[in-house]
Structures are given as structure tokens and as C-alpha cells.
Motif scaffolding. Sequence first.
Motif, short mmCIF file in Angstrom:
data_model
loop_
_atom_site.label_atom_id
_atom_site.label_comp_id
_atom_site.label_asym_id
_atom_site.label_seq_id
_atom_site.Cartn_x
_atom_site.Cartn_y
_atom_site.Cartn_z
N ASP A 1 0.82 -1.22 0.00
CA ASP A 1 0.00 0.00 0.00
C ASP A 1 0.85 1.26 0.00
OD1 ASP A 1 -2.35 -1.46 0.02
OD2 ASP A 1 -2.53 -1.45 2.20
N SER B 1 -4.90 -7.53 -6.88
CA SER B 1 -4.79 -6.72 -5.67
C SER B 1 -4.27 -5.31 -5.92
CB SER B 1 -3.87 -7.41 -4.65
OG SER B 1 -2.61 -7.69 -5.23
N TRP C 1 -3.42 -7.86 3.22
CA TRP C 1 -3.77 -7.16 1.99
C TRP C 1 -5.29 -7.12 1.83
CZ3 TRP C 1 -0.96 -11.79 2.06
CH2 TRP C 1 0.43 -11.63 2.16
N ASN C 2 -5.80 -6.07 1.19
CA ASN C 2 -7.24 -5.91 1.03
C ASN C 2 -7.67 -6.38 -0.35
OD1 ASN C 2 -9.91 -5.21 1.18
ND2 ASN C 2 -9.55 -3.02 0.91
N TYR C 3 -8.38 -7.49 -0.39
CA TYR C 3 -8.91 -8.03 -1.64
C TYR C 3 -10.42 -7.84 -1.75
CZ TYR C 3 -4.43 -10.41 -2.22
OH TYR C 3 -3.10 -10.68 -2.37
N ASP D 1 -12.50 -8.95 0.48
CA ASP D 1 -13.11 -10.19 0.94
C ASP D 1 -14.39 -9.95 1.73
OD1 ASP D 1 -11.04 -11.86 -0.09
OD2 ASP D 1 -9.77 -11.24 1.57
N ARG E 1 -7.90 -12.17 10.06
CA ARG E 1 -6.82 -11.58 9.28
C ARG E 1 -5.48 -11.82 9.95
NH1 ARG E 1 -7.69 -9.14 4.92
NH2 ARG E 1 -9.88 -8.67 5.30
#
Length: 318
Positions: A67, A88, A158-160, A162, A177
Motif C-alpha cells: 500500500d 490486488s 492485503w485488502n482483496y 473479501d 486476518r
Amino acid sequence: MNNSYYVKTLFSLLFFSSTLWSKPSHPTDKVVIPTNNWSSQRVLSNVVGQLIENLGTPVEYINISADRQWGALKRGVIHFQIEVWEPSMGQEFNKLVANGDIIDLGTHEAKVVEDWWYPKYVEDLCPELPQWQALNKCRALFKGSKTTEKGIYFGGPWNYGDADIIRALGLKFAIERLPDESALWEALTLAIEKKRPILLLNWSPNWTDNYIEGEFVNFPLYTEQCENIPEWGLNKKLVKDCGNRRGGWLKKAAAPNLKQKFPCVYHLIQNISFTNRMITDASSLAVITRLSDQDAANEWSKKYAKDIKKWSSLECQQ
């Protein structure tokens, strides 16, 4: 006399200090390479770093999250990213390229996926997998130690999206997480040892391609409309009622100042193209063989010496 001495000394110090602060700083003569928190990226960044040092250019490595790397790349604090994964990172990458903030240095041969994954033996207990509808039917298999009726999905830092997938598809799952990839593999290893069902984030190419038989969950296929138009998919009120993109691209990104400062490095990165096998092997050397990033890079470079020679053979106008 003492006062005169102290006055002269004070003026000398002030003059010396002012010259130091007014002196322009010299730009770094090092190529700065980011190392992220997944193994193939760190190993292959070291591979490329060794090639750059062979050009006679010093290299510095900086640990940075995926990020935070975008702002650093935009400002030229880091000079390139060798692994940009579409599922991603695609949205941020495309936006920065369109604005002229970073440079698209081309696409690797490899095709990638990042999504929910399970070891193959789980299908013995939940035969309707890998279809996503089986998740709710079999959620009791994935319950964690916590007192909850929901199944547990192990994600990473990581932000997917979800949580959006869970809401849009009505999955009775909660996300646990984990802080990094090592924690993911530790949870996976423990589950395999006990033949316990587990559902976790995974990606391909990765070391698991070589060492663990498993499957990605078959969610509704990704389209751009899925992310932007609620009416598109199964859920008419929410977006993200689909999985992540399959067969995504893997790209290389450069800071805007790379070509001007280090033209040979710029052209070298353009020449490099990783295959799925190359990335899997890089990850395996770190995770399975347990080599340091530098030692893994050395071993990887021996195996792919012909490819490295080809990438390095094109002439460069310095």
C-alpha cells in the motif's frame, strides 16, 4: 580579549552552519528497490538487484508495504516494482499510470490469480466444492475455536475486498486476518498435519503450486461490472458479488525519474519477463528451502542463467 575570541568563534560557527544548510543535497546514485511482504517479490527483487549491480550501479533495498509503495514510487523514493499483481494492485496501478504518476514498464508472461483457496483433501468432506455455494452448506467444517456459527476464512494483511464478497454473496463466514504470509503458511501447515479443513487466501504462481494440491473456490466470474454496477450480478443491491480476476496480468512499474537517472536499468526492467514457473520457483526457494532472499536469488539465477543472459544482452544507451 576573551570576548573577542568568543564572538569570532560564534561567527565562524554560524557561517559554517549556514554554508552546510545552503549547500544543495546531492541526489542519490543508488537504485532503490522495494521489498514487500511476499516471498517471490523479495527473491526476484534481489535477482534484479544483482543484475543492476552488474551494470556498475549500486543498489539499496527498502522494506515497504504494498500500500505504501505507490506514494514512494510516485515521488521517486523507490525506483521500480518488479511484481505488480492485477487482482490486488490493478486499480491503483492503472490510476497512477493514467495520471502520469508512474510508468508502465510492460507485462510479464505469467498469469496470476489471488483468491480463496483450500487443500484438495477438503473435498472429501465437502464434495460440492469448489463451487462457492458449498461454502455455506459446509461452513461447520471451517468453524474456528471461537464460539461462532460462522466459518472462518484466513486472510492476510492485503485488502482483496473479501468482506464485500462475503456480504454480497451472503456467505456465513468471518475473516481472521493474519499479519503476513508466514502466518498464513503456518496455519496451512498445521491444518494439513491434522487433515483439518481450512479456507485461506492464496495466490498463484506460488510455492503451493509445486508442493500442495489445492483448489481456488469457484465464485461467479469476475467482470468490471461486478465491481461497479450493483444490478449486474446475483445481488442486485451490492457490488462485488463475484470472485477476484482469474488469469490476471503481472506488470512492472517504474518511478517517473527512472529513465532519466538510470536509463540502462530502465531498459533492463523492460526486458525482464517472468513465467509462472519462475515465480513459483522463487517462492519455493524462500518458503520450502528456507533460503535467505539473497541466497534464494543466487540459486534462482543459476537455474535461469540463460534467461538472465538474454535480458542483459540488449544494448543500452547510457
